[in-house]
Design a protein around this motif. Structure first.
Motif, short mmCIF file in Angstrom:
data_model
loop_
_atom_site.label_atom_id
_atom_site.label_comp_id
_atom_site.label_asym_id
_atom_site.label_seq_id
_atom_site.Cartn_x
_atom_site.Cartn_y
_atom_site.Cartn_z
N GLU A 74 0.84 -1.20 0.00
CA GLU A 74 0.00 0.00 0.00
C GLU A 74 0.87 1.25 0.00
OE1 GLU A 74 -3.33 0.33 -0.30
OE2 GLU A 74 -3.30 -1.85 -0.67
N GLY A 75 1.92 1.23 0.82
CA GLY A 75 2.83 2.37 0.87
C GLY A 75 3.52 2.57 -0.47
N ALA A 76 3.92 1.48 -1.09
CA ALA A 76 4.58 1.57 -2.39
C ALA A 76 3.62 2.11 -3.45
CB ALA A 76 5.11 0.20 -2.80
N LYS A 77 2.38 1.66 -3.41
CA LYS A 77 1.39 2.17 -4.37
C LYS A 77 1.19 3.67 -4.21
CE LYS A 77 -1.46 -1.98 -4.99
NZ LYS A 77 -2.78 -2.58 -4.77
N GLU A 78 1.14 4.12 -2.94
CA GLU A 78 0.96 5.55 -2.69
C GLU A 78 2.16 6.34 -3.19
OE1 GLU A 78 0.11 6.16 1.43
OE2 GLU A 78 -1.65 4.85 1.38
N ARG A 79 3.37 5.82 -2.98
CA ARG A 79 4.57 6.52 -3.45
C ARG A 79 4.61 6.58 -4.98
NH1 ARG A 79 6.92 3.60 0.83
NH2 ARG A 79 7.71 2.01 -0.60
N VAL A 80 4.26 5.47 -5.63
CA VAL A 80 4.25 5.46 -7.10
C VAL A 80 3.20 6.44 -7.62
CG1 VAL A 80 3.69 4.03 -9.12
CG2 VAL A 80 5.18 3.12 -7.33
N ALA A 81 2.04 6.46 -6.99
CA ALA A 81 0.99 7.39 -7.42
C ALA A 81 1.46 8.83 -7.25
CB ALA A 81 -0.30 7.15 -6.64
N SER A 82 2.15 9.10 -6.13
CA SER A 82 2.68 10.45 -5.90
C SER A 82 3.72 10.81 -6.95
CB SER A 82 3.27 10.52 -4.50
OG SER A 82 3.89 11.76 -4.28
N LEU A 83 4.60 9.88 -7.26
CA LEU A 83 5.62 10.12 -8.29
C LEU A 83 4.99 10.37 -9.66
CD1 LEU A 83 8.36 7.50 -7.32
CD2 LEU A 83 8.52 9.99 -7.12
N ILE A 84 3.95 9.62 -9.97
CA ILE A 84 3.27 9.81 -11.26
C ILE A 84 2.62 11.19 -11.31
CG2 ILE A 84 1.30 9.03 -12.64
CD1 ILE A 84 2.05 6.15 -11.82
N ARG A 85 1.98 11.63 -10.22
CA ARG A 85 1.38 12.97 -10.18
C ARG A 85 2.45 14.05 -10.37
NH1 ARG A 85 -1.77 10.54 -6.11
NH2 ARG A 85 -0.41 11.37 -4.46
N SER A 86 3.59 13.87 -9.66
CA SER A 86 4.68 14.84 -9.81
C SER A 86 5.21 14.85 -11.24
CB SER A 86 5.83 14.51 -8.86
OG SER A 86 5.43 14.63 -7.54
N LEU A 87 5.34 13.70 -11.83
CA LEU A 87 5.81 13.60 -13.22
C LEU A 87 4.82 14.26 -14.17
CD1 LEU A 87 7.99 12.46 -15.10
CD2 LEU A 87 6.67 10.34 -15.21
N ASN A 88 3.53 14.04 -13.95
CA ASN A 88 2.51 14.67 -14.79
C ASN A 88 2.56 16.19 -14.66
OD1 ASN A 88 1.52 12.32 -15.92
ND2 ASN A 88 -0.08 12.05 -14.35
N LYS A 89 2.78 16.70 -13.45
CA LYS A 89 2.90 18.15 -13.26
C LYS A 89 4.10 18.68 -14.02
CE LYS A 89 0.82 18.34 -8.64
NZ LYS A 89 1.09 18.61 -7.23
N CYS A 90 5.22 17.96 -13.95
CA CYS A 90 6.43 18.39 -14.66
C CYS A 90 6.18 18.40 -16.17
CB CYS A 90 7.62 17.48 -14.33
SG CYS A 90 8.20 17.68 -12.65
N ILE A 91 5.53 17.36 -16.67
CA ILE A 91 5.23 17.28 -18.12
C ILE A 91 4.32 18.44 -18.53
CG2 ILE A 91 4.05 15.93 -19.89
CD1 ILE A 91 5.12 13.42 -18.47
N THR A 92 3.33 18.71 -17.68
CA THR A 92 2.41 19.82 -17.96
C THR A 92 3.14 21.13 -17.99
OG1 THR A 92 0.63 18.60 -16.88
CG2 THR A 92 0.30 20.95 -17.20
N MET A 93 4.05 21.37 -17.04
CA MET A 93 4.81 22.61 -16.98
C MET A 93 5.72 22.75 -18.20
SD MET A 93 5.65 22.73 -12.87
CE MET A 93 7.04 23.74 -13.07
N ILE A 94 6.35 21.67 -18.62
CA ILE A 94 7.21 21.71 -19.80
C ILE A 94 6.37 21.96 -21.06
CG2 ILE A 94 8.72 20.32 -21.28
CD1 ILE A 94 9.77 19.00 -18.73
N SER A 95 5.20 21.36 -21.14
CA SER A 95 4.34 21.55 -22.31
C SER A 95 3.85 23.01 -22.39
CB SER A 95 3.12 20.63 -22.22
OG SER A 95 3.49 19.28 -22.25
N ASP A 96 3.56 23.59 -21.23
CA ASP A 96 3.09 24.98 -21.22
C ASP A 96 4.19 25.96 -21.64
OD1 ASP A 96 0.61 24.18 -20.42
OD2 ASP A 96 0.92 24.60 -18.28
N GLU A 97 5.43 25.66 -21.36
CA GLU A 97 6.54 26.54 -21.70
C GLU A 97 6.81 26.54 -23.20
OE1 GLU A 97 9.96 25.59 -19.36
OE2 GLU A 97 9.00 26.18 -17.50
N GLN A 98 6.50 25.54 -23.89
CA GLN A 98 6.79 25.45 -25.31
C GLN A 98 5.70 26.12 -26.05
OE1 GLN A 98 7.22 21.35 -26.22
NE2 GLN A 98 9.23 21.23 -25.30
#
Length: 98
Positions: A74-98
């Motif tokens: 359960e802890g690992a699932k939560e960490r992976v989900a958190s990492l995916i959200r952070s990665l999605n935010k980073c992708i969104t920020m990079i997409s907005d800059e272009q």
């Protein structure tokens, strides 16, 4: 009473004493054998209880490991989900800059 009769009487007395002592020792021996048998039975019962307790302990230890694994999962699932959200935010920020 002559010396032979005295010796014979003494001999008879000693033989009777030896017979009585033999009977006492025979009874004591039987009692000791009974005690040994009882102790052996008790030892076997305790061995069986110990074996059962060891099996119970191994089962509990396995259940505890599974429980910990489930919690880690359960802890690992939560960490992976958190990492995916952070990665999605980073992708969104990079997409907005272009």
């Amino acid at each position: 009473m002559n010396q032979n009769e005295k010796d014979l009487a003494t001999f008879q007395t000693r033989v009777r004493q030896m017979i009585l002592r033999f009977q006492e020792l025979k009874q004591e021996n039987q009692d000791l054998y009974a005690m040994v048998e009882d102790n052996e039975q008790q030892i076997e019962q305790l061995k069986a209880k110990l074996a059962q307790k060891e099996r119970d302990y191994e089962s509990l230890k396995m259940a505890r490991m599974i429980e910990i694994s489930d919690g880690d999962l359960e802890g690992a699932k939560e960490r992976v989900a958190s990492l995916i959200r952070s990665l999605n935010k980073c992708i969104t920020m990079i997409s907005d800059e272009q």
